[in-house]
Design a protein around this motif. Structure first.
Motif, PDB file in Angstrom:
ATOM      1  N   VAL A   6     -56.125  74.086 -18.243  1.00 40.57           N
ATOM      2  CA  VAL A   6     -55.617  75.615 -18.394  1.00 40.57           C
ATOM      3  C   VAL A   6     -54.178  75.972 -18.764  1.00 40.57           C
ATOM      4  O   VAL A   6     -54.192  76.688 -19.821  1.00 40.57           O
ATOM      5  CB  VAL A   6     -55.946  76.218 -17.169  1.00 40.57           C
ATOM      6  CG1 VAL A   6     -55.496  77.688 -17.037  1.00 40.57           C
ATOM      7  CG2 VAL A   6     -57.293  76.209 -16.704  1.00 40.57           C
ATOM      8  N   LEU A   7     -53.198  75.034 -18.367  1.00 43.26           N
ATOM      9  CA  LEU A   7     -52.215  74.964 -19.163  1.00 43.26           C
ATOM     10  C   LEU A   7     -51.893  74.765 -20.329  1.00 43.26           C
ATOM     11  O   LEU A   7     -51.170  75.387 -21.152  1.00 43.26           O
ATOM     12  CB  LEU A   7     -51.056  74.216 -18.086  1.00 43.26           C
ATOM     13  CG  LEU A   7     -49.587  73.936 -18.483  1.00 43.26           C
ATOM     14  CD1 LEU A   7     -48.913  75.381 -18.322  1.00 43.26           C
ATOM     15  CD2 LEU A   7     -48.985  72.905 -17.658  1.00 43.26           C
ATOM     16  N   SER A   9     -54.278  75.350 -22.662  1.00 44.21           N
ATOM     17  CA  SER A   9     -54.883  76.192 -23.377  1.00 44.21           C
ATOM     18  C   SER A   9     -54.045  77.527 -23.310  1.00 44.21           C
ATOM     19  O   SER A   9     -53.749  77.861 -24.682  1.00 44.21           O
ATOM     20  CB  SER A   9     -56.079  76.764 -22.418  1.00 44.21           C
ATOM     21  OG  SER A   9     -56.596  77.993 -23.254  1.00 44.21           O
ATOM     22  N   ARG A  10     -53.240  77.909 -22.290  1.00 43.73           N
ATOM     23  CA  ARG A  10     -52.272  78.598 -22.408  1.00 43.73           C
ATOM     24  C   ARG A  10     -50.915  78.609 -23.488  1.00 43.73           C
ATOM     25  O   ARG A  10     -50.640  79.513 -24.205  1.00 43.73           O
ATOM     26  CB  ARG A  10     -51.634  79.168 -21.044  1.00 43.73           C
ATOM     27  CG  ARG A  10     -52.713  79.570 -20.161  1.00 43.73           C
ATOM     28  CD  ARG A  10     -52.181  79.936 -18.665  1.00 43.73           C
ATOM     29  NE  ARG A  10     -53.055  80.586 -17.792  1.00 43.73           N
ATOM     30  CZ  ARG A  10     -53.066  80.790 -16.528  1.00 43.73           C
ATOM     31  NH1 ARG A  10     -51.897  80.446 -15.657  1.00 43.73           N
ATOM     32  NH2 ARG A  10     -53.990  81.427 -15.738  1.00 43.73           N
ATOM     33  N   LEU A  11     -50.499  77.343 -23.227  1.00 40.86           N
ATOM     34  CA  LEU A  11     -49.325  76.971 -24.204  1.00 40.86           C
ATOM     35  C   LEU A  11     -49.791  77.027 -25.576  1.00 40.86           C
ATOM     36  O   LEU A  11     -49.103  77.322 -26.722  1.00 40.86           O
ATOM     37  CB  LEU A  11     -48.947  75.668 -23.901  1.00 40.86           C
ATOM     38  CG  LEU A  11     -48.282  75.418 -22.259  1.00 40.86           C
ATOM     39  CD1 LEU A  11     -47.945  74.150 -22.117  1.00 40.86           C
ATOM     40  CD2 LEU A  11     -46.902  76.331 -22.355  1.00 40.86           C
ATOM     41  N   ARG A  12     -51.050  76.520 -25.936  1.00 39.91           N
ATOM     42  CA  ARG A  12     -51.576  76.431 -27.378  1.00 39.91           C
ATOM     43  C   ARG A  12     -51.637  77.865 -27.730  1.00 39.91           C
ATOM     44  O   ARG A  12     -51.541  78.207 -28.984  1.00 39.91           O
ATOM     45  CB  ARG A  12     -52.946  75.617 -27.382  1.00 39.91           C
ATOM     46  CG  ARG A  12     -52.552  74.127 -27.387  1.00 39.91           C
ATOM     47  CD  ARG A  12     -53.909  73.448 -27.264  1.00 39.91           C
ATOM     48  NE  ARG A  12     -54.506  73.735 -28.522  1.00 39.91           N
ATOM     49  CZ  ARG A  12     -54.589  73.077 -29.759  1.00 39.91           C
ATOM     50  NH1 ARG A  12     -54.072  71.915 -29.576  1.00 39.91           N
ATOM     51  NH2 ARG A  12     -55.522  73.331 -30.522  1.00 39.91           N
ATOM     52  N   SER A  13     -52.182  78.881 -27.109  1.00 47.06           N
ATOM     53  CA  SER A  13     -52.361  80.126 -27.498  1.00 47.06           C
ATOM     54  C   SER A  13     -51.082  80.791 -27.555  1.00 47.06           C
ATOM     55  O   SER A  13     -51.018  81.720 -28.318  1.00 47.06           O
ATOM     56  CB  SER A  13     -53.123  80.853 -26.377  1.00 47.06           C
ATOM     57  OG  SER A  13     -52.755  80.899 -24.925  1.00 47.06           O
ATOM     58  N   LEU A  14     -50.136  80.595 -26.726  1.00 47.80           N
ATOM     59  CA  LEU A  14     -48.949  80.913 -26.913  1.00 47.80           C
ATOM     60  C   LEU A  14     -48.324  80.691 -28.154  1.00 47.80           C
ATOM     61  O   LEU A  14     -47.614  81.497 -28.849  1.00 47.80           O
ATOM     62  CB  LEU A  14     -48.062  80.777 -25.614  1.00 47.80           C
ATOM     63  CG  LEU A  14     -46.449  81.120 -25.682  1.00 47.80           C
ATOM     64  CD1 LEU A  14     -46.234  82.670 -25.560  1.00 47.80           C
ATOM     65  CD2 LEU A  14     -45.674  80.632 -24.376  1.00 47.80           C
ATOM     66  N   LYS A  17     -49.423  82.244 -31.204  1.00 43.52           N
ATOM     67  CA  LYS A  17     -49.197  83.578 -31.398  1.00 43.52           C
ATOM     68  C   LYS A  17     -47.770  83.794 -31.862  1.00 43.52           C
ATOM     69  O   LYS A  17     -47.553  84.622 -32.501  1.00 43.52           O
ATOM     70  CB  LYS A  17     -49.341  84.337 -29.967  1.00 43.52           C
ATOM     71  CG  LYS A  17     -48.949  85.843 -29.968  1.00 43.52           C
ATOM     72  CD  LYS A  17     -49.238  86.524 -28.592  1.00 43.52           C
ATOM     73  CE  LYS A  17     -49.051  88.051 -28.536  1.00 43.52           C
ATOM     74  NZ  LYS A  17     -49.275  88.354 -27.057  1.00 43.52           N
ATOM     75  N   THR A 296     -61.349  78.033 -21.510  1.00 45.07           N
ATOM     76  CA  THR A 296     -60.900  79.467 -21.700  1.00 45.07           C
ATOM     77  C   THR A 296     -60.074  79.745 -20.187  1.00 45.07           C
ATOM     78  O   THR A 296     -60.244  79.428 -19.584  1.00 45.07           O
ATOM     79  CB  THR A 296     -62.046  80.457 -21.761  1.00 45.07           C
ATOM     80  OG1 THR A 296     -63.110  80.416 -20.572  1.00 45.07           O
ATOM     81  CG2 THR A 296     -62.698  80.250 -23.058  1.00 45.07           C
ATOM     82  N   GLU A 297     -58.989  80.752 -20.644  1.00 49.59           N
ATOM     83  CA  GLU A 297     -58.377  81.168 -19.537  1.00 49.59           C
ATOM     84  C   GLU A 297     -58.963  82.022 -18.394  1.00 49.59           C
ATOM     85  O   GLU A 297     -59.824  82.991 -18.879  1.00 49.59           O
ATOM     86  CB  GLU A 297     -56.959  81.741 -19.745  1.00 49.59           C
ATOM     87  CG  GLU A 297     -56.111  81.129 -20.682  1.00 49.59           C
ATOM     88  CD  GLU A 297     -54.981  81.823 -21.300  1.00 49.59           C
ATOM     89  OE1 GLU A 297     -54.595  82.756 -20.329  1.00 49.59           O
ATOM     90  OE2 GLU A 297     -54.276  81.607 -22.149  1.00 49.59           O
ATOM     91  N   GLN A 299     -60.151  84.812 -16.177  1.00 49.41           N
ATOM     92  CA  GLN A 299     -59.997  86.368 -16.132  1.00 49.41           C
ATOM     93  C   GLN A 299     -59.847  86.958 -14.804  1.00 49.41           C
ATOM     94  O   GLN A 299     -61.044  86.692 -13.959  1.00 49.41           O
ATOM     95  CB  GLN A 299     -60.990  87.210 -17.021  1.00 49.41           C
ATOM     96  CG  GLN A 299     -60.907  86.485 -18.649  1.00 49.41           C
ATOM     97  CD  GLN A 299     -59.815  87.165 -19.215  1.00 49.41           C
ATOM     98  OE1 GLN A 299     -58.973  88.084 -18.952  1.00 49.41           O
ATOM     99  NE2 GLN A 299     -59.422  86.254 -20.095  1.00 49.41           N
TER     100      GLN A 299
END
Length: 351
Positions: A6-7, A9-14, A17, A296-297, A299
């Motif tokens: 999850v970390l 995925s969040r870092l890659r999406s950040l 962006k 996926t993160e 929700q």
């Protein structure tokens, strides 16, 4: 494991962006560190060491390709050497020009490898460069890696030659040239380092291209083992055994860093491997498909309950219901009363 996925995925999406801004900031930090290390190593000209000059050069490197950063770093080093000795700067310029044009010709996109080697030597973990290049590049990455090693040892030779400037006159220029060239050409540790780094790149590259499971992770382990065995043999042969402990620790840290980079770049689920077969007019294909791990993160929906509002609502609802019940009971009473009156009047008429 799910927490790390999850970390990731969040870092890659950040990163996706804000990719443009993050790359610029990272390039600025790398350039600033490179110029500061050069100033600390051979900082003879106090004018180039000014923080304003370093910031301007770092900003320029942040918005230009990596090859420009290498060129600026070379110019800064030449400026310091020129301030020390005009004679010594000539041979340094020739060596750097050879490395720069060799680098531009074959590996223009691997400029960071050239400057990463001296910087990571300062941090005692230069071994991460060949391991990472073996994972993500091709064997041609040996060229910028070798240039980085030569650059590091060239700085060391310059530092040693600087102590000789007091007793060397203009007439002894050839002696100075001979000293610099001999210290580079006859430096066995330099050539052993280039050979070992090249072996690490080749072994890591060929193993990570294999089709067995966890090939990339095994490639990192093989590269780290090659590094330890290679430098262990080199250090014992050159009688520099005091560096063995630092070398082993630095190799282990480099392998861990390479695994972290690999994890954020590509995570595969080997439990879901599939073997696909298909054909066309000319060939019959056997394909091994390994799915990527995409998480996926989660929700999280938070619902807030206002007890006072809900209490007032329940009271209004209960009151409304009571009023409806009372009105219905009143209507029933009136109907019964009307029936009673009609029954009484019919009896009186009968009499």
């Amino acid at each position: 494991m799910m927490t790390f996925l999850v970390l990731r995925s969040r870092l890659r999406s950040l990163y996706q962006k804000y990719e443009i801004y993050l790359e610029t900031v990272v390039k600025f930090i790398i350039a600033f560190a490179v110029f500061q290390i050069i100033n600390n190593s051979i900082g003879y000209d106090h004018r180039i060491k000014q923080i304003s000059i370093v910031l301007v050069l770092s900003l320029l490197s942040a918005f230009t390709p990596s090859a420009i950063m290498v060129l600026l770093a070379a110019l800064v080093a030449i400026g310091h050497v020129y301030y020390l000795s005009k004679i010594l700067s000539v041979i340094v310029i020739l060596i750097m020009l050879i490395m720069y044009f060799l680098f531009i010709r074959f590996t223009p996109k691997l400029g960071y490898a050239v400057i990463a080697v001296p910087v990571l030597y300062f941090l005692k973990i230069p071994y991460v460069v060949p391991i990472v290049l073996g994972l993500f590049a091709t064997p041609i990455a040996i060229v910028p890696t070798a240039c980085g090693v030569i650059l590091f040892y060239l700085f060391q030779v310059i530092q040693e030659a600087a102590t000789m400037q007091i007793s060397i006159s203009v007439e002894d220029t050839l002696q100075l040239y001979t000293y610099v060239v001999d210290n580079l050409v006859e430096n066995k540790q330099l050539f052993m380092t280039i050979i070992i780094f090249s072996l690490i790149i080749l072994i890591t590259y060929f193993i990570r291209r294999k089709k067995f499971d966890y090939a990339r992770e095994i490639a990192v382990a093989a590269g780290a083992l090659t590094c330890i065995l290679g430098f262990l043999f080199s250090d014992l042969r050159l009688d520099v055994s005091e560096q063995i402990g630092i070398m082993i620790l630095g190799t282990l840290i480099s392998a861990i860093l390479a695994l972290i980079i690999q994890f954020f770049h590509l995570a595969l689920d080997y439990t879901g491997v599939e073997h696909v077969q298909f054909e066309d007019e000319d060939y019959y294909y056997y394909v091994k498909a390994v799915p990527k791990i995409n998480v996926t993160e989660p929700q999280i929906n938070v619902k807030r309950f206002n007890t006072q509002k809900n209490a007032g609502l329940s009271q209004r609802v209960s009151g409304k219901l009571n009023n409806e019940v009372l009105s219905e009971e009143e209507d029933d009473y009136e109907e019964d009363y009307e029936d009673y009156k009609l029954g009484t009047s019919s009896k009186d008429d009968a009499k």
